[in-house]
Design a protein around this motif. Structure first.
Motif, PDB file in Angstrom:
ATOM      1  N   VAL A  48      -0.434   4.050 -18.851  1.00  0.00           N
ATOM      2  CA  VAL A  48      -0.263   3.040 -17.797  1.00  0.00           C
ATOM      3  C   VAL A  48       1.216   2.731 -17.599  1.00  0.00           C
ATOM      4  O   VAL A  48       1.702   2.652 -16.469  1.00  0.00           O
ATOM      5  N   ASP A  49       1.949   2.560 -18.686  1.00  0.00           N
ATOM      6  CA  ASP A  49       3.383   2.257 -18.600  1.00  0.00           C
ATOM      7  C   ASP A  49       4.166   3.381 -17.920  1.00  0.00           C
ATOM      8  O   ASP A  49       5.088   3.130 -17.152  1.00  0.00           O
ATOM      9  N   ASN A  50       3.800   4.636 -18.205  1.00  0.00           N
ATOM     10  CA  ASN A  50       4.528   5.788 -17.656  1.00  0.00           C
ATOM     11  C   ASN A  50       4.103   6.158 -16.243  1.00  0.00           C
ATOM     12  O   ASN A  50       4.754   6.969 -15.591  1.00  0.00           O
ATOM     13  N   ALA A  51       3.011   5.585 -15.775  1.00  0.00           N
ATOM     14  CA  ALA A  51       2.504   5.924 -14.443  1.00  0.00           C
ATOM     15  C   ALA A  51       3.425   5.398 -13.355  1.00  0.00           C
ATOM     16  O   ALA A  51       3.984   4.311 -13.460  1.00  0.00           O
ATOM     17  N   THR A  52       3.562   6.192 -12.311  1.00  0.00           N
ATOM     18  CA  THR A  52       4.289   5.769 -11.124  1.00  0.00           C
ATOM     19  C   THR A  52       3.354   5.026 -10.189  1.00  0.00           C
ATOM     20  O   THR A  52       3.741   4.077  -9.518  1.00  0.00           O
ATOM     21  N   LEU A  53       2.105   5.481 -10.157  1.00  0.00           N
ATOM     22  CA  LEU A  53       1.108   4.938  -9.236  1.00  0.00           C
ATOM     23  C   LEU A  53      -0.264   5.030  -9.900  1.00  0.00           C
ATOM     24  O   LEU A  53      -0.601   6.057 -10.484  1.00  0.00           O
ATOM     25  N   ILE A  54      -1.039   3.949  -9.820  1.00  0.00           N
ATOM     26  CA  ILE A  54      -2.415   3.963 -10.331  1.00  0.00           C
ATOM     27  C   ILE A  54      -3.313   3.486  -9.205  1.00  0.00           C
ATOM     28  O   ILE A  54      -3.119   2.390  -8.670  1.00  0.00           O
ATOM     29  N   VAL A  55      -4.279   4.335  -8.841  1.00  0.00           N
ATOM     30  CA  VAL A  55      -5.154   4.029  -7.707  1.00  0.00           C
ATOM     31  C   VAL A  55      -6.600   4.409  -8.004  1.00  0.00           C
ATOM     32  O   VAL A  55      -6.865   5.237  -8.862  1.00  0.00           O
ATOM     33  N   ASP A  56      -7.504   3.798  -7.261  1.00  0.00           N
ATOM     34  CA  ASP A  56      -8.856   4.312  -7.108  1.00  0.00           C
ATOM     35  C   ASP A  56      -8.829   5.030  -5.774  1.00  0.00           C
ATOM     36  O   ASP A  56      -8.312   4.491  -4.781  1.00  0.00           O
ATOM     37  N   GLY A  57      -9.335   6.253  -5.728  1.00  0.00           N
ATOM     38  CA  GLY A  57      -9.281   6.992  -4.477  1.00  0.00           C
ATOM     39  C   GLY A  57     -10.335   8.062  -4.359  1.00  0.00           C
ATOM     40  O   GLY A  57     -11.062   8.364  -5.309  1.00  0.00           O
ATOM     41  N   GLU A  58     -10.389   8.643  -3.160  1.00  0.00           N
ATOM     42  CA  GLU A  58     -11.359   9.686  -2.835  1.00  0.00           C
ATOM     43  C   GLU A  58     -10.628  10.880  -2.225  1.00  0.00           C
ATOM     44  O   GLU A  58      -9.800  10.721  -1.326  1.00  0.00           O
ATOM     45  N   VAL A  59     -10.951  12.077  -2.698  1.00  0.00           N
ATOM     46  CA  VAL A  59     -10.335  13.297  -2.188  1.00  0.00           C
ATOM     47  C   VAL A  59     -10.848  13.561  -0.774  1.00  0.00           C
ATOM     48  O   VAL A  59     -12.052  13.712  -0.564  1.00  0.00           O
ATOM     49  N   ILE A  60      -9.920  13.575   0.192  1.00  0.00           N
ATOM     50  CA  ILE A  60     -10.304  13.870   1.583  1.00  0.00           C
ATOM     51  C   ILE A  60      -9.806  15.250   2.021  1.00  0.00           C
ATOM     52  O   ILE A  60     -10.196  15.730   3.077  1.00  0.00           O
ATOM     53  N   THR A  69      -1.749  20.864  -1.281  1.00  0.00           N
ATOM     54  CA  THR A  69      -1.980  19.798  -2.246  1.00  0.00           C
ATOM     55  C   THR A  69      -3.264  19.071  -1.869  1.00  0.00           C
ATOM     56  O   THR A  69      -3.767  19.222  -0.763  1.00  0.00           O
ATOM     57  N   ALA A  70      -3.771  18.292  -2.789  1.00  0.00           N
ATOM     58  CA  ALA A  70      -4.926  17.441  -2.482  1.00  0.00           C
ATOM     59  C   ALA A  70      -4.419  16.203  -1.752  1.00  0.00           C
ATOM     60  O   ALA A  70      -3.306  15.742  -1.986  1.00  0.00           O
ATOM     61  N   LEU A  71      -5.244  15.679  -0.866  1.00  0.00           N
ATOM     62  CA  LEU A  71      -4.934  14.437  -0.184  1.00  0.00           C
ATOM     63  C   LEU A  71      -6.017  13.434  -0.571  1.00  0.00           C
ATOM     64  O   LEU A  71      -7.212  13.727  -0.479  1.00  0.00           O
ATOM     65  N   VAL A  72      -5.583  12.268  -1.043  1.00  0.00           N
ATOM     66  CA  VAL A  72      -6.491  11.242  -1.543  1.00  0.00           C
ATOM     67  C   VAL A  72      -6.382   9.995  -0.673  1.00  0.00           C
ATOM     68  O   VAL A  72      -5.276   9.509  -0.429  1.00  0.00           O
ATOM     69  N   ARG A  73      -7.528   9.504  -0.199  1.00  0.00           N
ATOM     70  CA  ARG A  73      -7.566   8.224   0.515  1.00  0.00           C
ATOM     71  C   ARG A  73      -7.631   7.140  -0.554  1.00  0.00           C
ATOM     72  O   ARG A  73      -8.510   7.143  -1.420  1.00  0.00           O
ATOM     73  N   VAL A  74      -6.696   6.209  -0.500  1.00  0.00           N
ATOM     74  CA  VAL A  74      -6.588   5.162  -1.510  1.00  0.00           C
ATOM     75  C   VAL A  74      -7.489   3.981  -1.157  1.00  0.00           C
ATOM     76  O   VAL A  74      -7.437   3.467  -0.044  1.00  0.00           O
ATOM     77  N   ALA A  75      -8.310   3.582  -2.115  1.00  0.00           N
ATOM     78  CA  ALA A  75      -9.185   2.425  -1.931  1.00  0.00           C
ATOM     79  C   ALA A  75      -8.581   1.175  -2.573  1.00  0.00           C
ATOM     80  O   ALA A  75      -8.761   0.073  -2.075  1.00  0.00           O
ATOM     81  N   ARG A  76      -7.846   1.354  -3.682  1.00  0.00           N
ATOM     82  CA  ARG A  76      -7.294   0.222  -4.414  1.00  0.00           C
ATOM     83  C   ARG A  76      -6.052   0.688  -5.173  1.00  0.00           C
ATOM     84  O   ARG A  76      -6.054   1.764  -5.743  1.00  0.00           O
ATOM     85  N   VAL A  77      -5.008  -0.135  -5.160  1.00  0.00           N
ATOM     86  CA  VAL A  77      -3.772   0.169  -5.898  1.00  0.00           C
ATOM     87  C   VAL A  77      -3.638  -0.823  -7.050  1.00  0.00           C
ATOM     88  O   VAL A  77      -3.699  -2.026  -6.843  1.00  0.00           O
ATOM     89  N   PHE A  78      -3.453  -0.307  -8.256  1.00  0.00           N
ATOM     90  CA  PHE A  78      -3.260  -1.146  -9.440  1.00  0.00           C
ATOM     91  C   PHE A  78      -1.791  -1.228  -9.839  1.00  0.00           C
ATOM     92  O   PHE A  78      -1.363  -2.204 -10.420  1.00  0.00           O
ATOM     93  N   LYS A  79      -1.063  -0.168  -9.568  1.00  0.00           N
ATOM     94  CA  LYS A  79       0.357  -0.127  -9.924  1.00  0.00           C
ATOM     95  C   LYS A  79       1.059   0.743  -8.903  1.00  0.00           C
ATOM     96  O   LYS A  79       0.554   1.791  -8.527  1.00  0.00           O
ATOM     97  N   GLY A  80       2.235   0.297  -8.471  1.00  0.00           N
ATOM     98  CA  GLY A  80       3.008   1.081  -7.527  1.00  0.00           C
ATOM     99  C   GLY A  80       2.894   0.549  -6.118  1.00  0.00           C
ATOM    100  O   GLY A  80       2.253  -0.477  -5.864  1.00  0.00           O
ATOM    101  N   GLU A  85      -2.831   6.771   1.846  1.00  0.00           N
ATOM    102  CA  GLU A  85      -3.135   8.107   1.317  1.00  0.00           C
ATOM    103  C   GLU A  85      -2.032   8.525   0.361  1.00  0.00           C
ATOM    104  O   GLU A  85      -0.914   8.034   0.442  1.00  0.00           O
ATOM    105  N   VAL A  86      -2.363   9.462  -0.510  1.00  0.00           N
ATOM    106  CA  VAL A  86      -1.391   9.994  -1.463  1.00  0.00           C
ATOM    107  C   VAL A  86      -1.680  11.488  -1.657  1.00  0.00           C
ATOM    108  O   VAL A  86      -2.830  11.906  -1.678  1.00  0.00           O
TER     109      VAL A  86
END
Length: 150
Positions: A48-60, A69-80, A85-86
């Protein structure tokens, strides 16, 4: 030099170069049997400390090796930084590849800001969720065709 021997040598070299240039995917991460809750909590905290971004997401858009690359639709951001999308790519053999359309998960990402890498495989989810104050089983059941809870 004999033409047959020359052909054999060239063919052998071509095969060897093809095999040598083929990427190998092997990642060996073994959790010592002696690890208990304390060590697992510490590993989750490091992730968690080393993460740049923490999300709940779905691969679109799924990852395709060497093509996209994979494209992820972000539902929730915990860090960052908040995002819609990411993009998630492949770093080394320990990268988790998002190659299934519709795959939903909590992603602890490193790298960025344009392309992130996913290296946490959810095996330590309980401790990661405790640190984030969010149980992924309750806030967003990871079952296909379910929308994230609002």
């Amino acid at each position: 030099m004999d033409i047959g021997l020359l052909r054999f040598t060239c063919a052998s070299a071509a095969i060897w170069l093809t095999v040598a240039a083929t990427p190998v995917h092997a990642c060996a991460v073994v959790v010592p049997e002696t690890w208990g809750a304390r060590e697992m909590r510490q590993a989750a905290k490091r992730a968690v400390d080393n993460a740049t971004l923490i999300v709940d997401g779905e691969v679109i858009r799924p990852f395709i090796p060497g093509r996209q690359t994979a494209l992820v639709r972000v539902a929730r951001v915990f860090k960052g930084q908040q995002r819609v999308e990411v993009e998630v790519g492949e770093g080394d053999s320990c990268s988790i590849i998002l190659d299934r359309l519709g795959q939903k998960s909590r992603m602890i990402l490193i790298g960025g800001p344009s392309i992130y890498l996913l290296q946490e495989d959810q095996s330590n989810a309980r401790y990661e969720d405790q640190l984030l104050g969010s149980d992924r089983r309750k806030v967003w059941p990871f079952v296909e065709d379910l929308e994230p809870a609002k």
